[in-house]
Design a protein around this motif. Structure first.
Motif, short mmCIF file in Angstrom:
data_model
loop_
_atom_site.label_atom_id
_atom_site.label_comp_id
_atom_site.label_asym_id
_atom_site.label_seq_id
_atom_site.Cartn_x
_atom_site.Cartn_y
_atom_site.Cartn_z
N ARG A 191 7.72 7.48 1.95
CA ARG A 191 7.50 7.07 0.29
C ARG A 191 6.39 6.17 0.06
NH1 ARG A 191 12.38 8.69 -2.67
NH2 ARG A 191 11.34 7.11 -4.07
N LEU A 192 6.27 5.15 0.96
CA LEU A 192 5.14 3.87 0.70
C LEU A 192 3.81 4.84 0.94
CD1 LEU A 192 6.46 0.79 2.45
CD2 LEU A 192 5.81 1.34 -0.10
N PHE A 193 3.76 5.58 1.96
CA PHE A 193 2.44 6.37 2.36
C PHE A 193 1.92 7.02 1.04
CE2 PHE A 193 -0.59 9.20 3.70
CZ PHE A 193 -1.18 8.50 4.96
N ALA A 194 3.01 7.79 0.44
CA ALA A 194 2.63 8.86 -0.49
C ALA A 194 2.45 8.07 -1.76
CB ALA A 194 3.93 9.78 -0.93
N LEU A 195 2.97 6.95 -1.76
CA LEU A 195 2.76 6.22 -3.13
C LEU A 195 1.41 5.56 -3.18
CD1 LEU A 195 3.95 4.48 -5.80
CD2 LEU A 195 4.03 2.49 -4.08
N TYR A 196 1.01 5.09 -2.22
CA TYR A 196 -0.42 4.49 -2.12
C TYR A 196 -1.48 5.50 -1.82
CZ TYR A 196 1.40 -0.43 -2.06
OH TYR A 196 1.93 -1.25 -2.33
N GLU A 197 -1.32 6.74 -1.46
CA GLU A 197 -2.03 7.69 -1.31
C GLU A 197 -2.48 8.44 -2.76
OE1 GLU A 197 -2.50 11.69 1.39
OE2 GLU A 197 -0.46 11.47 0.61
N GLY A 198 -1.23 8.22 -3.56
CA GLY A 198 -1.23 8.69 -4.86
C GLY A 198 -2.27 7.69 -5.66
N ARG A 199 -1.99 6.60 -5.58
CA ARG A 199 -3.11 5.50 -6.08
C ARG A 199 -4.59 5.61 -5.85
NH1 ARG A 199 -0.09 -0.43 -6.47
NH2 ARG A 199 -2.20 -0.90 -6.71
N LEU A 200 -4.63 6.21 -4.24
CA LEU A 200 -5.93 6.26 -4.10
C LEU A 200 -6.72 7.49 -4.62
CD1 LEU A 200 -6.24 5.03 -0.32
CD2 LEU A 200 -7.51 4.11 -2.30
N ALA A 201 -5.67 8.64 -4.79
CA ALA A 201 -6.25 9.74 -5.49
C ALA A 201 -6.57 9.45 -7.03
CB ALA A 201 -5.47 10.69 -5.27
N LYS A 202 -5.92 8.66 -7.63
CA LYS A 202 -6.42 8.29 -8.96
C LYS A 202 -7.71 7.14 -9.17
CE LYS A 202 -1.63 8.91 -10.71
NZ LYS A 202 -0.60 8.37 -11.13
N ASP A 203 -7.49 6.33 -7.98
CA ASP A 203 -8.61 5.43 -8.16
C ASP A 203 -8.95 5.26 -6.72
OD1 ASP A 203 -10.45 3.16 -8.50
OD2 ASP A 203 -8.86 1.97 -9.26
N ALA A 204 -10.02 5.51 -6.38
CA ALA A 204 -10.43 5.51 -4.70
C ALA A 204 -10.94 3.98 -4.64
CB ALA A 204 -11.84 6.39 -4.51
N GLU A 205 -11.10 3.20 -5.62
CA GLU A 205 -11.43 1.77 -5.49
C GLU A 205 -10.26 0.89 -5.55
OE1 GLU A 205 -14.43 0.85 -4.46
OE2 GLU A 205 -14.81 3.08 -4.39
N ASP A 206 -9.02 1.35 -5.60
CA ASP A 206 -7.89 0.51 -5.63
C ASP A 206 -7.65 -0.60 -4.58
OD1 ASP A 206 -5.24 -0.50 -5.67
OD2 ASP A 206 -4.53 1.47 -6.81
N ASN A 207 -7.83 -1.72 -4.64
CA ASN A 207 -8.02 -2.42 -3.72
C ASN A 207 -6.47 -2.63 -2.87
OD1 ASN A 207 -10.65 -3.00 -3.57
ND2 ASN A 207 -10.51 -4.74 -5.23
#
Length: 65
Positions: free
Chosen positions: A25-41
């Motif tokens: 779940r954590l992996f998918a959450l952060y993977e989704g965030r990166l998909a929306k914004d590749a610069e999400d620190n």
């Protein structure tokens, strides 16, 4: 809001087969965030820490064999 200690305690009480679901779940959450914004620190840092933890765990497992 739960404290870090509360969360750590709950993680410790999870059966091993449920722990993988938490990680997934954590992996998918952060993977989704990166998909929306590749610069999400925050997401990038999550994956840097996750990669380091995987590498460290794999290294420990190799040393035990």
């Amino acid at each position: 809001m739960k404290t870090v200690i509360d969360i750590w305690d709950e993680l410790g009480q999870l059966p091993p087969e449920e722990s993988i679901h938490v990680l997934t779940r954590l992996f998918a959450l952060y993977e989704g965030r990166l998909a929306k914004d590749a610069e999400d620190n925050c997401a990038r840092e999550f994956f840097r820490h996750l990669a380091a933890a995987v590498d460290q765990t794999a290294g420990c497992n190799l040393n035990r064999r």
